[in-house]
Design a protein around this motif. Sequence first.
Motif, mmCIF file in Angstrom:
data_model
loop_
_atom_site.group_PDB
_atom_site.id
_atom_site.type_symbol
_atom_site.label_atom_id
_atom_site.label_comp_id
_atom_site.label_asym_id
_atom_site.label_seq_id
_atom_site.Cartn_x
_atom_site.Cartn_y
_atom_site.Cartn_z
ATOM 1 N N TYR A 39 10.721 10.568 1.981
ATOM 2 C CA TYR A 39 10.786 9.260 1.341
ATOM 3 C C TYR A 39 9.400 8.644 1.327
ATOM 4 O O TYR A 39 8.740 8.562 2.363
ATOM 5 N N HIS A 40 8.983 8.214 0.115
ATOM 6 C CA HIS A 40 7.684 7.574 -0.058
ATOM 7 C C HIS A 40 7.881 6.304 -0.881
ATOM 8 O O HIS A 40 8.772 6.232 -1.727
ATOM 9 N N LEU A 41 7.019 5.319 -0.645
ATOM 10 C CA LEU A 41 6.971 4.121 -1.476
ATOM 11 C C LEU A 41 5.531 3.959 -1.967
ATOM 12 O O LEU A 41 4.586 4.078 -1.175
ATOM 13 N N LYS A 42 5.399 3.704 -3.244
ATOM 14 C CA LYS A 42 4.082 3.513 -3.844
ATOM 15 C C LYS A 42 4.219 2.399 -4.865
ATOM 16 O O LYS A 42 5.172 2.389 -5.665
ATOM 17 N N LYS A 43 3.290 1.475 -4.826
ATOM 18 C CA LYS A 43 3.351 0.306 -5.698
ATOM 19 C C LYS A 43 3.439 0.722 -7.173
ATOM 20 O O LYS A 43 2.636 1.514 -7.650
ATOM 21 N N ASN A 44 4.434 0.179 -7.862
ATOM 22 C CA ASN A 44 4.647 0.396 -9.302
ATOM 23 C C ASN A 44 4.809 1.868 -9.683
ATOM 24 O O ASN A 44 4.416 2.274 -10.775
ATOM 25 N N TYR A 45 5.391 2.668 -8.794
ATOM 26 C CA TYR A 45 5.580 4.081 -9.113
ATOM 27 C C TYR A 45 6.913 4.551 -8.548
ATOM 28 O O TYR A 45 7.200 4.354 -7.363
ATOM 29 N N VAL A 46 7.737 5.162 -9.401
ATOM 30 C CA VAL A 46 9.018 5.734 -8.988
ATOM 31 C C VAL A 46 9.128 7.122 -9.593
ATOM 32 O O VAL A 46 8.933 7.307 -10.797
ATOM 33 N N LYS B 161 -1.688 13.545 3.097
ATOM 34 C CA LYS B 161 -2.106 14.590 4.040
ATOM 35 C C LYS B 161 -1.744 14.250 5.487
ATOM 36 O O LYS B 161 -2.050 15.016 6.396
ATOM 37 N N ARG B 162 -1.134 13.095 5.691
ATOM 38 C CA ARG B 162 -0.675 12.670 7.022
ATOM 39 C C ARG B 162 -1.817 12.530 8.029
ATOM 40 O O ARG B 162 -1.700 12.949 9.177
ATOM 41 N N THR B 163 -2.893 11.893 7.630
ATOM 42 C CA THR B 163 -4.017 11.737 8.555
ATOM 43 C C THR B 163 -3.941 10.446 9.362
ATOM 44 O O THR B 163 -4.420 10.406 10.484
ATOM 45 N N LYS B 164 -3.326 9.389 8.814
ATOM 46 C CA LYS B 164 -3.219 8.123 9.546
ATOM 47 C C LYS B 164 -1.770 7.651 9.554
ATOM 48 O O LYS B 164 -1.194 7.352 8.512
ATOM 49 N N LYS B 165 -1.208 7.572 10.762
ATOM 50 C CA LYS B 165 0.184 7.144 10.909
ATOM 51 C C LYS B 165 0.231 5.685 11.350
ATOM 52 O O LYS B 165 -0.511 5.265 12.228
ATOM 53 N N LYS C 4 0.853 -1.181 0.000
ATOM 54 C CA LYS C 4 0.000 0.000 0.000
ATOM 55 C C LYS C 4 0.888 1.230 0.000
ATOM 56 O O LYS C 4 2.089 1.130 0.238
ATOM 57 N N ASP C 5 0.317 2.389 -0.259
ATOM 58 C CA ASP C 5 1.088 3.627 -0.305
ATOM 59 C C ASP C 5 1.664 3.954 1.069
ATOM 60 O O ASP C 5 0.980 3.825 2.087
ATOM 61 N N MET C 6 2.921 4.376 1.075
ATOM 62 C CA MET C 6 3.624 4.713 2.312
ATOM 63 C C MET C 6 4.274 6.089 2.117
ATOM 64 O O MET C 6 5.155 6.240 1.282
ATOM 65 N N TYR C 7 3.822 7.070 2.899
ATOM 66 C CA TYR C 7 4.297 8.443 2.764
ATOM 67 C C TYR C 7 5.080 8.873 4.011
ATOM 68 O O TYR C 7 4.779 8.440 5.114
ATOM 69 N N TYR C 8 6.046 9.752 3.808
ATOM 70 C CA TYR C 8 6.843 10.343 4.893
ATOM 71 C C TYR C 8 7.410 9.244 5.806
ATOM 72 O O TYR C 8 7.188 9.221 7.007
ATOM 73 N N ILE C 9 8.180 8.382 5.203
ATOM 74 C CA ILE C 9 8.716 7.210 5.897
ATOM 75 C C ILE C 9 9.880 7.602 6.795
ATOM 76 O O ILE C 9 10.778 8.333 6.388
#
Length: 161
Positions: A104-111, A144-148, A74-79
């Motif tokens: 640093y972010h990780l998103k499936k099939n996206y660089v 938007k950093r709503t769920k950590k 799943k999408d992972m933001y501000y790691i």
Amino acid sequence: MKKNIFICFICLLFCGCTTHLTKEEKQFFIYDDMKEKLVNQIQFDETMDCQVSLVYNKLNDGYRYDIIIYQPLKDMYYINVMCYAEESLNQMCPNIGIFDDENYHLKKNYVNKKEGFYKGIQLSGIVKMKRRIKLYISYYTDIKRTKKIEKYIEVLENEIR
């Protein structure tokens, strides 16, 4: 009445004299807090929203370890990530996201490195002997950093989590 004015004056004096932490002091405060929690962690999560692997490479007097975080489910933001391999308390632990200016972010099939999206993240350290590595990772599920999400895991050599 004089007592109330005196108390208000003292309160204002204390409020005005508080020191503001510099950016670096805040970062070291976050680092120290994260390291203390990781060092003392005894319960670990069994699942991760990405793949995590540990690889050792032999050196003359020990091993270099590489923790690789990749293939997000799943999408992972501000790691933020920190590894702990029983370094001394004075030795810095490998980390990402605390002292860095970029995100640093990780998103499936996206660089897109300009936007901070990577195929994977790697942290490296040096140890005298092979061992389990403790790993702390936190990230947000949306931009938007709503769920950590915070996870503590333990990684073994050649184990993919």
